[in-house]
Design an enzyme around this catalytic site. Structure first.
Site, short mmCIF file in Angstrom:
data_model
loop_
_atom_site.label_atom_id
_atom_site.label_comp_id
_atom_site.label_asym_id
_atom_site.label_seq_id
_atom_site.Cartn_x
_atom_site.Cartn_y
_atom_site.Cartn_z
N SER A 16 0.17 4.09 4.49
CA SER A 16 -1.28 4.09 4.73
C SER A 16 -1.67 5.42 5.34
O SER A 16 -0.82 6.12 5.91
CB SER A 16 -1.65 2.96 5.71
N TYR A 64 -0.91 -1.34 14.30
CA TYR A 64 -0.91 -1.21 12.83
C TYR A 64 -0.50 0.22 12.46
O TYR A 64 0.34 0.41 11.58
CB TYR A 64 -2.28 -1.56 12.25
P1 NDP Z 1 -4.29 -7.95 0.72
O1 NDP Z 1 -4.53 -8.71 1.98
O2 NDP Z 1 -5.24 -8.10 -0.39
O3 NDP Z 1 -2.80 -8.24 0.19
C1 NDP Z 1 -1.72 -8.33 1.06
C2 NDP Z 1 -0.55 -8.98 0.38
O4 NDP Z 1 0.56 -9.02 1.28
C3 NDP Z 1 -0.84 -10.40 -0.04
O5 NDP Z 1 -0.37 -10.62 -1.35
C4 NDP Z 1 -0.06 -11.23 0.94
O6 NDP Z 1 0.42 -12.42 0.30
C5 NDP Z 1 1.12 -10.31 1.26
N1 NDP Z 1 1.74 -10.64 2.54
C6 NDP Z 1 1.19 -10.51 3.76
N2 NDP Z 1 2.03 -10.99 4.69
C7 NDP Z 1 3.13 -11.44 4.03
C8 NDP Z 1 4.34 -12.06 4.43
N3 NDP Z 1 4.62 -12.30 5.72
N4 NDP Z 1 5.24 -12.40 3.47
C9 NDP Z 1 4.98 -12.17 2.18
N5 NDP Z 1 3.87 -11.57 1.74
C10 NDP Z 1 2.94 -11.23 2.66
O7 NDP Z 1 -4.23 -6.42 1.17
P2 NDP Z 1 -3.91 -5.05 0.36
O8 NDP Z 1 -3.63 -5.29 -1.05
O9 NDP Z 1 -4.96 -4.10 0.73
O10 NDP Z 1 -2.59 -4.61 1.14
C11 NDP Z 1 -1.39 -4.29 0.51
C12 NDP Z 1 -0.68 -3.25 1.33
O11 NDP Z 1 -1.48 -2.07 1.38
C13 NDP Z 1 -0.43 -3.62 2.77
O12 NDP Z 1 0.87 -3.16 3.15
C14 NDP Z 1 -1.50 -2.84 3.54
O13 NDP Z 1 -1.11 -2.56 4.86
C15 NDP Z 1 -1.57 -1.60 2.70
N6 NDP Z 1 -2.78 -0.80 2.78
C16 NDP Z 1 -4.03 -1.34 2.56
C17 NDP Z 1 -5.15 -0.53 2.61
C18 NDP Z 1 -6.51 -1.07 2.43
O14 NDP Z 1 -7.48 -0.41 2.88
N7 NDP Z 1 -6.70 -2.20 1.77
C19 NDP Z 1 -5.03 0.91 2.87
C20 NDP Z 1 -3.70 1.36 3.10
C21 NDP Z 1 -2.63 0.55 3.03
P3 NDP Z 1 0.44 -13.87 0.95
O15 NDP Z 1 -0.66 -13.94 1.97
O16 NDP Z 1 0.28 -14.80 -0.20
O17 NDP Z 1 1.80 -13.96 1.56
C1 8X3 Z 2 -5.44 0.46 5.79
C2 8X3 Z 2 -6.37 1.59 5.97
O1 8X3 Z 2 -7.65 2.97 7.70
O2 8X3 Z 2 -7.83 0.55 7.85
O3 8X3 Z 2 -4.14 0.84 5.97
O4 8X3 Z 2 -5.83 1.66 8.51
S1 8X3 Z 2 -6.92 1.70 7.59
#
Ligand code: NDP
Ligand code: 8X3
Length: 254
Positions: free
Chosen positions: A142, A155
């Site tokens: 991220s 985070y």
């Molecule tokens: P979502 O919340 O849409 O997706 C997150 C996914 O992670 C879900 O499929 C969820 O599945 C899974 N997950 C969470 N906890 C667990 C667990 N304990 N075991 C198994 N699966 C888990 O968010 P994003 O798609 O945005 O996030 C994906 C990744 O991208 C994350 O690592 C996030 O930190 C990162 N990210 C996101 C950004 C954003 O702005 N959206 C920016 C930068 C990075 P389920 O709940 O079914 O288990």
């Molecule tokens: C998710 C993006 O800026 O909310 O990783 O941390 S931010």
């Protein structure tokens, strides 16, 4: 069965779901994981109707080392021999606020998922990539792994850990013909903020007010680009932001 498998953690929404769809459309077989079984089943049904690829779903919590190991152990030898790509995507932020007000349960969820969960999955899958003679690991970091911002403390620390692990894994695996790429997105509208703000829909929506955030398919397309570079090329680290975002705290909003 000649086609390669991609293992995608967190395929039930956001980036992981978009990757599942894109990679299936390009002919990749899928191993999709997440905790929400109903969503995995729905995604499998949908993609099976659209694309002629093998889709395995596996419901587990990446924080549970035994569940992770079992999910990989039970795969057939044939599947194991065709795993090429691991997308370490499962992750979350929980809460946002100053360290002195932090909830230790939130901290544990983030560290256990984003750091230890990524490690458990990597430990289980990497030996298969080594056995298979080549592979690629994509770690979803991220901008929070490059900078820190107010209220982001734990985070940000967890994503800095992902950033460090990507560098370390690249060193450890360089002699094994395994590429490691760290992807560092800025603000993307997925379920991320809904999870971070514990179901508060308005607060989650407000995060993206006044600018065009990234969407999940932007990240999936970027990952697909990274994975399809020639064998001699690796993109080590890629930061991708909305055009309206200059840093973790600087946005150009309407
Ligand atoms: P979502 O919340 O849409 O997706 C997150 C996914 O992670 C879900 O499929 C969820 O599945 C899974 N997950 C969470 N906890 C667990 C667990 N304990 N075991 C198994 N699966 C888990 O968010 P994003 O798609 O945005 O996030 C994906 C990744 O991208 C994350 O690592 C996030 O930190 C990162 N990210 C996101 C950004 C954003 O702005 N959206 C920016 C930068 C990075 P389920 O709940 O079914 O288990
Ligand atoms: C998710 C993006 O800026 O909310 O990783 O941390 S931010």
């Amino acid at each position: 069965m000649e086609k390669k498998y991609v293992v995608i953690t967190g395929a039930t929404s956001g980036f992981g779901e978009a990757c599942a769809e894109l990679f299936a459309s390009k002919g990749w077989n899928l191993l999709l994981t997440g905790r929400r079984k109903d969503r995995l089943e729905q995604l499998k049904d949908k993609l099976s109707q659209l694309f002629h690829v093998d889709i395995i779903i596996s419901c587990f919590d990446v924080r549970d080392e035994m569940q992770v190991n079992q999910a990989i152990d039970v795969l057939s030898v044939e599947v194991k021999q065709h795993i090429y790509l691991l997308i370490n995507n499962a992750g979350l932020a929980v809460g946002r606020g100053p360290i002195q007000d932090g909830l230790t349960d939130d901290w544990n969820r983030m560290i256990d998922t984003n750091v230890k969960g990524l490690l458990y999955v990597s430990r289980a899958v990497t030996p298969l990539l080594i056995q298979n003679g080549s592979g690629h690991i994509i770690n979803i970091g991220s901008i929070a792994g490059k900078e820190v911002y107010p209220g982001g403390n734990v985070y940000c620390a967890s994503k800095h850990a992902v950033d460090a692990l990507s560098k370390a894994m690249r060193i450890d695996l360089i002699s094994k013909n395994i590429k490691v790429t760290n992807i560092a997105p800025g603000a993307a509208e997925t379920e991320f903020s809904l999870v971070r703000f514990k179901g508060d829909e308005q607060t989650a929506k407000d995060v993206y007010n006044g600018f065009d955030p990234l969407v999940a398919s932007d990240i999936a397309e970027t990952i697909y680009f990274v994975v399809t570079r020639p064998a001699h090329v690796n993109i080590n680290d890629l930061t991708i932001m909305p055009a309206a975002q200059a840093s973790s705290t600087v946005f150009h909003k309407d």
